[in-house]
Scaffold this active site. Structure first.
Site, mmCIF file in Angstrom:
data_model
loop_
_atom_site.group_PDB
_atom_site.id
_atom_site.type_symbol
_atom_site.label_atom_id
_atom_site.label_comp_id
_atom_site.label_asym_id
_atom_site.label_seq_id
_atom_site.Cartn_x
_atom_site.Cartn_y
_atom_site.Cartn_z
ATOM 1 C CD GLU A 30 -2.947 -1.161 2.297
ATOM 2 O OE1 GLU A 30 -2.919 -0.238 3.129
ATOM 3 O OE2 GLU A 30 -3.810 -2.062 2.318
ATOM 4 C CG ASN A 61 -0.342 -6.817 -1.692
ATOM 5 O OD1 ASN A 61 -0.855 -7.423 -2.628
ATOM 6 N ND2 ASN A 61 -0.827 -6.860 -0.450
ATOM 7 C CG HIS A 112 -9.383 -6.334 0.992
ATOM 8 N ND1 HIS A 112 -9.568 -7.518 1.687
ATOM 9 C CD2 HIS A 112 -8.083 -5.987 1.170
ATOM 10 C CE1 HIS A 112 -8.409 -7.853 2.261
ATOM 11 N NE2 HIS A 112 -7.506 -6.958 1.957
ATOM 12 C CD GLU A 136 -4.078 -8.106 1.599
ATOM 13 O OE1 GLU A 136 -4.943 -7.496 2.251
ATOM 14 O OE2 GLU A 136 -2.879 -7.761 1.577
ATOM 15 C CG ASP A 144 -12.027 -9.680 1.991
ATOM 16 O OD1 ASP A 144 -11.942 -8.719 1.198
ATOM 17 O OD2 ASP A 144 -11.526 -9.663 3.133
HETATM 18 C C1 XIL Z 1 -5.310 -7.032 8.379
HETATM 19 C C2 XIL Z 1 -5.520 -8.288 9.213
HETATM 20 O O1 XIL Z 1 -6.389 -9.147 8.517
HETATM 21 C C3 XIL Z 1 -6.089 -7.923 10.562
HETATM 22 O O2 XIL Z 1 -6.171 -9.069 11.393
HETATM 23 C C4 XIL Z 1 -5.229 -6.857 11.223
HETATM 24 O O3 XIL Z 1 -5.839 -6.426 12.415
HETATM 25 C C5 XIL Z 1 -5.014 -5.667 10.307
HETATM 26 O O4 XIL Z 1 -4.493 -6.116 9.062
HETATM 27 N N1 XIL Z 1 -4.545 -4.999 3.781
HETATM 28 C C6 XIL Z 1 -3.442 -5.763 4.115
HETATM 29 C C7 XIL Z 1 -3.518 -6.714 5.236
HETATM 30 O O5 XIL Z 1 -2.444 -5.705 3.404
HETATM 31 O O6 XIL Z 1 -2.296 -6.850 5.919
HETATM 32 C C8 XIL Z 1 -4.598 -6.348 6.214
HETATM 33 O O7 XIL Z 1 -4.694 -7.394 7.169
HETATM 34 C C9 XIL Z 1 -5.893 -6.085 5.515
HETATM 35 C C10 XIL Z 1 -5.758 -4.936 4.550
#
Ligand code: XIL
Length: 360
Positions: free
Chosen positions: A164, A207, A243, A272, A274
């Site tokens: 990020e 990422n 996400h 990631e 979802d």
């Molecule tokens: C999130 C985890 O899932 C949580 O458990 C934690 O509290 C915060 O981080 N983007 C990312 C991940 O790159 O590392 C994040 O993971 C979600 C958003």
């Protein structure tokens, strides 16, 4: 065995065969038995985010269904380094061991990230207490990459070296990021070069989040990747976090984005994934709409050979970061994953199997 029990047994076996053979109900294709089987046949990895405390039921699902694992939290700098001088690998090692015991490919996540639980708690105080923060930060980054990537060299296949770097809603750099504030864009070069030196065989990723629905932000990511490649920085892949909290996936747009990454000669993964169920609250059958959205994402990846993997950010709806994340917690339960909280496969699971299939 009595005749009636035999008859019932045979009828049941016949029914099972029939259901298996017609599992997509339409064109006679046979769905694979598991995500792992489908992913292998399709030539991609299918992963889940896991951590050291993964419970037994989830470990069973992991072993059966997935080919890859990403360590959700325990490899973050904040988790590993309670003080600048000390590392505690207890949890990270335990999470990596779960993946290795199941023969899974491992994604390392993440070396340099300024949001949520990414930054070490002490970093900003250290930087503001020194006369030469640039020099200090560069040295800390190099030591961190060497310690962490070096520890797992040959075992962790891919690293999200930089997470990020861009602002939440634009293609500009995130201004409130100590790495960028102190070192400028060069922080990315420093991180990637240091990770490459620590494990020359690991695939190194940039990422990023929210690019799937913010085209201008995606352009910023591509432009950054182009500059890095022009400078000869060891960048091998782009991770699109995927996400889907605010808008559902757009299959064509996603496929076009994966193609753009591919055109740069990079690997690309959906790192990631979802898809929040409340996005479909107005659909006649929200779980079916979510299933279609998952199928769209898988289809987009399979259409682009450079898309080598899809990772869901968790295993089942009983444990998802979306239920505590500030921008989605109000919608809890978000139910964004492929398995229900009790471990039962959801319609989205079946649609992913079919999208990966047919079984070969
Ligand atoms: C999130 C985890 O899932 C949580 O458990 C934690 O509290 C915060 O981080 N983007 C990312 C991940 O790159 O590392 C994040 O993971 C979600 C958003």
């Amino acid at each position: 065995m009595s005749t009636s029990r035999l008859t019932i047994g045979l009828a049941f076996a016949g029914l099972t065969l029939l259901l298996g053979a017609c599992s997509d109900g339409s064109d006679g294709r046979t769905a694979p038995d598991t995500l792992a089987q489908g992913a292998r046949a399709a030539g991609i990895e299918f992963g889940a985010a896991i951590d050291w405390d993964l419970n037994e039921p989830r470990q069973r699902i992991l072993a059966r269904e997935f080919t890859s694992a990403t360590v959700e939290n325990s490899l973050k700098w904040q988790s590993l380094a309670p003080t600048p001088e000390s590392y505690d690998f207890t949890r990270a090692d335990a999470a990596v061991a779960i993946a290795e015991n199941n023969g899974l490919r491992i994604r390392g996540h993440t070396l340099f990230w300024s949001r949520l639980n990414g930054l070490p708690t002490w970093l900003e105080a250290e930087l503001s207490a020194t006369a030469d923060p640039g020099r200090m930060l560069e040295a800390l980054m190099q030591a961190h990459a060497k310690t962490v990537v070096g520890r797992y060299a040959g075992r962790i296949a891919q690293w999200d070296v930089i997470n990020e770097p861009l602002a939440l809603l634009s293609g500009e750099f995130e201004p409130d990021n100590p790495f960028f504030e102190v070192l400028g864009e060069a922080y990315i070069d420093i991180g990637l070069r240091a990770a490459h030196a620590a494990d020359p065989n690991a695939a190194l990723f940039l990422n990023e989040t929210s690019v799937e629905f913010l085209p201008a932000k995606f352009e910023g990511l591509i432009a950054l990747a182009e500059r890095l490649l022009e400078r000869g920085v060891p960048l091998h892949g782009l991770g699109l976090q995927a996400h889907f909290i605010f808008v559902p996936p757009d299959r064509d747009q996603l496929e076009a984005q994966l193609q753009r990454a591919s055109a740069l000669g990079l690997t690309v993964e959906l790192t990631e994934l979802d898809i929040a169920l409340p996005l479909f609250a107005n659909a006649p059958d929200p779980l079916a709409a979510q299933a279609q959205a998952y199928a769209d994402v898988v289809a987009a990846c399979l259409a682009v050979p450079a898309c080598t993997g899809i990772t869901t950010w968790g295993i089942d709806d009983g444990r998802t970061w979306l239920d505590s994340f500030e921008l989605s917690a109000a919608n809890a339960p978000n139910r964004p994953l492929l398995f229900a909280a009790d471990g039962a496969p959801k319609p989205a699971y079946t649609s992913v199997l079919l999208a990966l299939g047919p079984a070969r």
